[in-house]
Design a protein around this motif. Structure first.
Motif, short mmCIF file in Angstrom:
data_model
loop_
_atom_site.label_atom_id
_atom_site.label_comp_id
_atom_site.label_asym_id
_atom_site.label_seq_id
_atom_site.Cartn_x
_atom_site.Cartn_y
_atom_site.Cartn_z
N LEU A 272 -2.51 -6.07 2.75
CA LEU A 272 -3.41 -5.82 1.63
C LEU A 272 -4.60 -6.76 1.78
CD1 LEU A 272 -1.13 -5.77 -1.55
CD2 LEU A 272 -2.26 -3.83 -0.48
N SER A 273 -5.71 -6.38 1.20
CA SER A 273 -6.84 -7.31 1.15
C SER A 273 -6.51 -8.40 0.14
CB SER A 273 -8.11 -6.56 0.70
OG SER A 273 -7.97 -6.14 -0.64
N ALA A 274 -7.29 -9.45 0.18
CA ALA A 274 -7.08 -10.53 -0.79
C ALA A 274 -7.22 -9.98 -2.21
CB ALA A 274 -8.09 -11.64 -0.54
N GLN A 275 -8.20 -9.09 -2.43
CA GLN A 275 -8.39 -8.50 -3.75
C GLN A 275 -7.16 -7.70 -4.17
OE1 GLN A 275 -11.51 -5.58 -4.00
NE2 GLN A 275 -11.33 -5.38 -6.22
N GLY A 276 -6.56 -6.98 -3.24
CA GLY A 276 -5.36 -6.20 -3.53
C GLY A 276 -4.20 -7.07 -3.96
N ALA A 277 -4.15 -8.30 -3.46
CA ALA A 277 -3.10 -9.23 -3.87
C ALA A 277 -3.46 -9.91 -5.20
CB ALA A 277 -2.88 -10.27 -2.78
N TYR A 278 -4.71 -10.36 -5.33
CA TYR A 278 -5.11 -11.08 -6.54
C TYR A 278 -4.98 -10.23 -7.81
CZ TYR A 278 -7.14 -14.79 -3.66
OH TYR A 278 -7.32 -15.82 -2.78
N VAL A 279 -5.20 -8.94 -7.71
CA VAL A 279 -5.14 -8.07 -8.90
C VAL A 279 -3.70 -7.96 -9.44
CG1 VAL A 279 -4.83 -5.82 -7.78
CG2 VAL A 279 -6.20 -5.99 -9.85
N GLN A 280 -2.72 -8.36 -8.65
CA GLN A 280 -1.32 -8.28 -9.06
C GLN A 280 -0.75 -9.60 -9.59
OE1 GLN A 280 1.22 -5.88 -6.33
NE2 GLN A 280 -0.60 -5.86 -5.01
N VAL A 281 -1.54 -10.65 -9.54
CA VAL A 281 -1.07 -12.00 -9.88
C VAL A 281 -0.50 -12.10 -11.29
CG1 VAL A 281 -1.83 -14.38 -10.28
CG2 VAL A 281 -2.47 -13.21 -8.18
N ALA B 171 -8.99 0.48 -3.81
CA ALA B 171 -8.55 1.80 -3.35
C ALA B 171 -7.27 1.71 -2.52
CB ALA B 171 -9.65 2.46 -2.53
N GLU B 172 -7.08 0.62 -1.80
CA GLU B 172 -5.89 0.50 -0.94
C GLU B 172 -4.57 0.50 -1.72
OE1 GLU B 172 -5.59 -4.22 -0.19
OE2 GLU B 172 -7.55 -3.26 0.02
N LEU B 173 -4.62 0.19 -3.01
CA LEU B 173 -3.40 0.18 -3.80
C LEU B 173 -3.03 1.56 -4.35
CD1 LEU B 173 -3.76 -3.21 -5.69
CD2 LEU B 173 -2.09 -2.62 -3.92
N ILE B 174 -3.92 2.53 -4.18
CA ILE B 174 -3.62 3.86 -4.70
C ILE B 174 -3.78 4.96 -3.63
CG2 ILE B 174 -4.05 3.34 -7.12
CD1 ILE B 174 -6.87 4.49 -6.79
N THR B 175 -4.21 4.58 -2.43
CA THR B 175 -4.33 5.54 -1.34
C THR B 175 -3.52 5.06 -0.15
OG1 THR B 175 -6.31 4.45 -0.47
CG2 THR B 175 -6.66 6.28 -2.00
N ALA B 176 -2.89 5.99 0.55
CA ALA B 176 -2.09 5.64 1.73
C ALA B 176 -3.00 5.41 2.93
CB ALA B 176 -1.09 6.75 2.03
N SER B 177 -2.56 4.58 3.84
CA SER B 177 -3.33 4.34 5.06
C SER B 177 -3.15 5.52 6.02
CB SER B 177 -2.86 3.05 5.73
OG SER B 177 -1.53 3.18 6.18
N GLY B 178 -3.91 5.53 7.08
CA GLY B 178 -3.83 6.61 8.06
C GLY B 178 -2.46 6.72 8.71
N ARG C 121 0.86 -1.18 0.00
CA ARG C 121 0.00 0.00 0.00
C ARG C 121 0.90 1.23 0.00
NH1 ARG C 121 -5.26 1.07 3.76
NH2 ARG C 121 -5.93 2.88 2.56
N PRO C 122 0.54 2.29 -0.74
CA PRO C 122 1.37 3.50 -0.75
C PRO C 122 1.51 4.09 0.65
CG PRO C 122 -0.30 3.61 -2.46
CD PRO C 122 -0.62 2.41 -1.63
N SER C 123 2.58 4.83 0.85
CA SER C 123 2.83 5.45 2.15
C SER C 123 2.98 6.96 2.00
CB SER C 123 4.12 4.87 2.75
OG SER C 123 4.47 5.56 3.93
N ALA C 124 2.30 7.69 2.85
CA ALA C 124 2.41 9.15 2.84
C ALA C 124 3.72 9.61 3.47
CB ALA C 124 1.24 9.77 3.60
N VAL C 125 4.41 8.71 4.19
CA VAL C 125 5.66 9.07 4.87
C VAL C 125 6.85 8.28 4.32
CG1 VAL C 125 4.55 9.82 7.00
CG2 VAL C 125 5.17 7.42 6.74
N ASP C 126 6.71 7.76 3.12
CA ASP C 126 7.76 6.98 2.47
C ASP C 126 8.26 5.83 3.35
OD1 ASP C 126 9.22 6.39 0.21
OD2 ASP C 126 10.97 7.52 0.89
N TYR C 127 7.33 5.17 4.05
CA TYR C 127 7.59 3.99 4.87
C TYR C 127 8.57 4.26 6.01
CZ TYR C 127 5.29 1.99 0.86
OH TYR C 127 4.39 1.74 -0.15
#
Length: 188
Positions: A130-139, A116-123, A68-74
């Protein structure tokens, strides 16, 4: 004045002892009971620490699942969100750029399939899951980059899913990428 000054000084000294000595000592003692003695749970590969279990990190090579993207560069020392709302033009530009990049890196995936989790940073900016969907979309991208059957990668995701009771099923990206590396090592 003397009647007010002495109680104030005594209260200040008591609070100094409680807040600066007793409370930190209790927190430290409690942390010693936690896994990793309050330093976090490290993840190792070949005897070398490669990350922390509950702190996200950046994966940008095509043969790995993206985090997931990071607003603080991890940077765990600076855990925070971007504090920009969904109507902020700069934020919308950032999200659009992330979406465009993701779609470029994952041909065959449509805009509607990208969670959305793949293009928006968490709080916190450090979400390791990642959700299962977030992983499956990258397969498809990972299967092509590693020359592995996509069903094998889907099985790997299923084997690494953390079942949610309240939250949806999710996968730890670092652990999933390490499992990918172990899969590649085992097939050699």
């Amino acid at each position: 004045m003397k009647n007010q000054l002495l109680p104030a000084i005594r209260l200040t000294l008591v609070l100094l002892v409680v807040c600066c000595l007793i409370y930190p000592a209790l927190v430290w003692a409690g942390a010693q009971l936690a896994p990793g003695q309050g330093l976090g749970e490290t993840v190792s590969k070949n005897g070398r620490v490669v990350g922390y279990d509950n702190v996200g990190q950046k994966f940008d090579r095509p043969e790995y699942f993206s985090s997931r993207p990071s607003a603080v560069d991890y940077n765990a020392a600076g855990s925070a969100g971007s504090n920009k709302g969904p109507s902020n033009p700069e934020y919308l530009g950032t999200v659009k750029a992330r979406l465009d990049t993701f779609l470029l890196q994952n041909p065959g995936v449509t805009k509607d399939q990208v969670p959305a989790e793949l293009i928006t940073a968490s709080g916190s900016g450090l979400d390791p899951h990642l959700s299962a969907q977030g992983a499956y979309v990258q397969v498809a991208r990972i299967a092509k980059a590693r020359n592995i059957d996509s069903n094998t990668i889907k099985s790997l995701i299923n084997n690494n899913l953390e079942k949610g009771v309240i939250n949806p099923d999710r996968v730890n990206v670092l652990r999933l990428n390490l499992a990918l590396d172990n899969l590649a090592s085992a097939s050699r």
